[in-house]
Motif scaffolding. Structure first.
Motif, short mmCIF file in Angstrom:
data_model
loop_
_atom_site.label_atom_id
_atom_site.label_comp_id
_atom_site.label_asym_id
_atom_site.label_seq_id
_atom_site.Cartn_x
_atom_site.Cartn_y
_atom_site.Cartn_z
N UNK A 328 37.48 33.06 27.67
CA UNK A 328 36.78 33.96 28.57
C UNK A 328 35.71 34.71 27.77
N UNK A 329 34.81 35.40 28.50
CA UNK A 329 33.69 36.05 27.80
C UNK A 329 33.56 37.53 28.13
N UNK A 330 34.43 38.07 28.98
CA UNK A 330 34.37 39.49 29.29
C UNK A 330 35.79 40.05 29.38
N UNK A 331 35.91 41.36 29.26
CA UNK A 331 37.21 42.01 29.37
C UNK A 331 37.80 41.82 30.75
N UNK A 332 36.93 41.93 31.79
CA UNK A 332 37.41 41.77 33.15
C UNK A 332 37.95 40.37 33.37
N UNK A 333 37.24 39.36 32.84
CA UNK A 333 37.73 37.99 32.98
C UNK A 333 39.05 37.80 32.23
N UNK A 334 39.17 38.42 31.07
CA UNK A 334 40.41 38.34 30.31
C UNK A 334 41.56 39.00 31.07
N UNK A 335 41.30 40.16 31.68
CA UNK A 335 42.34 40.84 32.46
C UNK A 335 42.77 40.00 33.66
N UNK A 336 41.78 39.41 34.35
CA UNK A 336 42.11 38.58 35.51
C UNK A 336 42.87 37.33 35.09
N UNK A 337 42.43 36.72 33.97
CA UNK A 337 43.13 35.54 33.48
C UNK A 337 44.57 35.86 33.11
N UNK A 338 44.76 37.01 32.43
CA UNK A 338 46.12 37.40 32.06
C UNK A 338 47.00 37.68 33.27
N UNK A 339 46.41 38.34 34.28
CA UNK A 339 47.18 38.65 35.49
C UNK A 339 47.58 37.37 36.21
N UNK A 340 46.66 36.42 36.31
CA UNK A 340 46.98 35.14 36.97
C UNK A 340 48.04 34.37 36.19
N UNK A 341 47.91 34.37 34.90
CA UNK A 341 48.91 33.68 34.08
C UNK A 341 50.28 34.31 34.26
N UNK A 342 50.30 35.67 34.26
CA UNK A 342 51.58 36.37 34.43
C UNK A 342 52.19 36.06 35.79
N UNK A 343 51.35 36.07 36.84
CA UNK A 343 51.85 35.79 38.19
C UNK A 343 52.38 34.36 38.28
N UNK A 344 51.66 33.42 37.72
CA UNK A 344 52.11 32.02 37.80
C UNK A 344 53.37 31.80 36.95
#
Length: 370
Positions: A328-344
């Motif tokens: 990822x290239x931004x903090x927001x994208x990293x936060x969203x990626x982490x949240x999706x990974x955690x949910x999945x």
């Protein structure tokens, strides 16, 4: 539901809109600055033309002052023959002088070019009274029944050995010569001109392009002795560039109270712009387009991970587990990626727990039935 634009396109659109506003503001400001600069350039050109005419005429009249000073310093006012030779020679040497003479201290002309006006009493003439005190340039004189253009008198005192004014030498300069001289200069520069006196009366005029009378702005500029150019609009709707030059005869010569008004054609900013290729504007617009293209590329790079995460979230909503990319290239994208990974991950663990419970319950049922 209508299809919405991509994030990169939306960002590019707003970037382009903001860039267009900035470009428009810069172009408007630049156009106004160009218009003002064009007006100043034309005013300066008119003023330079006025200065050229003034310089040319001042040099011509300066030669006459040098001549009359030389006569005053060399002539023997007590000798008729010597005085007569001097004044006769003046007419032969100068095309501007229509008559020259010498008056004694009593105001009697005792030597005149060609013998003209000898014995005449000029004691009440201004050129004589003023000429006894210092160098003097008279106002335009128009005798009845003679040349309607009139003439001016240049007078200089003749001093005796004791340093006292004993006579006055006078040159008569015809206004016909003045009109012809400045007219030739105006024709050479392709301008219209007016010579006006201290009372704002027109002494000489040369109209080739503009036949409108002097406007109030031009008269006011001449009255204020302001050396400046200005854009003038006539009541008829025409426009021209005018320039006023005070003290037309220059500082090196005795003042005559004459001002010069010069007119040249006015060119609108649109006409001036049409004569140019407009490369600065083309370059500026090309640079703006290049900036917008770079912004579109950057927006695409920024929005690409967000778009990938959005697709991942959409698949997740359909029950498909596809972990987002780790890059990822931004903090927001990293936060969203982490949240999706955690949910999945949480959903996958929940599914495994349910499956384990289901298998355990099945084995227990088998035991009870057996």
């Amino acid at each position: 539901m209508p299809r919405l634009p991509k994030l990169s396109l939306s960002l590019t659109f707003w970037n382009g809109l903001l860039l267009s506003v900035v470009v428009g503001a810069v172009l408007i400001a630049s156009q106004r600055s160009t218009d003002e600069l064009g007006s100043r350039v034309q005013e300066d050109q008119a003023l330079r033309a006025a200065e050229a005419v003034s310089l040319t005429f001042s040099k011509a009249i300066e030669r006459e002052w040098e001549s009359i000073r030389a006569v005053a310093s060399q002539v023997d006012a007590s000798s008729y023959e010597g005085s007569r030779r001097f004044v006769d020679a003046v007419l032969s040497a100068s095309s501007s002088v229509s008559w020259a003479g010498i008056a004694n201290a009593s105001g009697i002309v005792f030597a005149g070019a060609g013998g003209a006006r000898e014995g005449e009493d000029v004691s009440q003439r201004r050129w004589f009274r003023e000429g006894l005190r210092d160098e003097n340039a008279g106002s335009v004189f128009r005798p009845e029944g003679q040349d309607e253009r009139g003439f001016i008198n240049l007078s200089v005192p003749i001093y005796n050995e004791d340093g006292e004014a004993s006579a006055v030498v006078v040159y008569r300069i015809g206004m016909a010569w003045v009109e012809a001289y400045v007219g030739q200069t105006a024709d050479a520069l392709d301008v219209d001109l007016y010579v006006i006196n201290a009372a704002n009366e027109v002494l000489v005029q040369r109209e080739r392009t503009f036949e409108a009378a002097l406007t109030e702005r031009e008269i006011t500029s001449a009255r204020l002795r302001a050396n400046r150019g200005l854009i003038v609009a006539t009541p008829e709707g025409s426009r021209f560039t005018s320039a006023t030059k005070s003290n037309m005869v220059g500082r090196a010569n005795p003042p005559m109270g004459w001002s010069l008004v010069v007119r040249v054609p006015y060119h609108s900013p649109e006409v001036l712009a049409s004569r140019e290729l407009g490369w600065p504007t083309v370059f500026f617009l090309t640079a703006a387009a290049a900036v917008l293209g770079c912004l579109a590329l950057i927006n695409g790079l920024i929005a690409r991970p967000i778009a990938s995460l959005a697709a991942c979230a959409e698949n997740f909503s359909k029950g498909e587990v596809t972990y987002p990319a780790e890059r990822v290239n931004t903090i927001e994208a990293e936060q969203l990626s982490g949240a999706l990974s955690a949910l999945q991950t949480q959903q996958s663990n929940e599914k495994r727990r349910r499956k384990s419970k289901s298998e355990l319950l099945g084995r227990q049922l088998k035991v009870v039935r057996g």
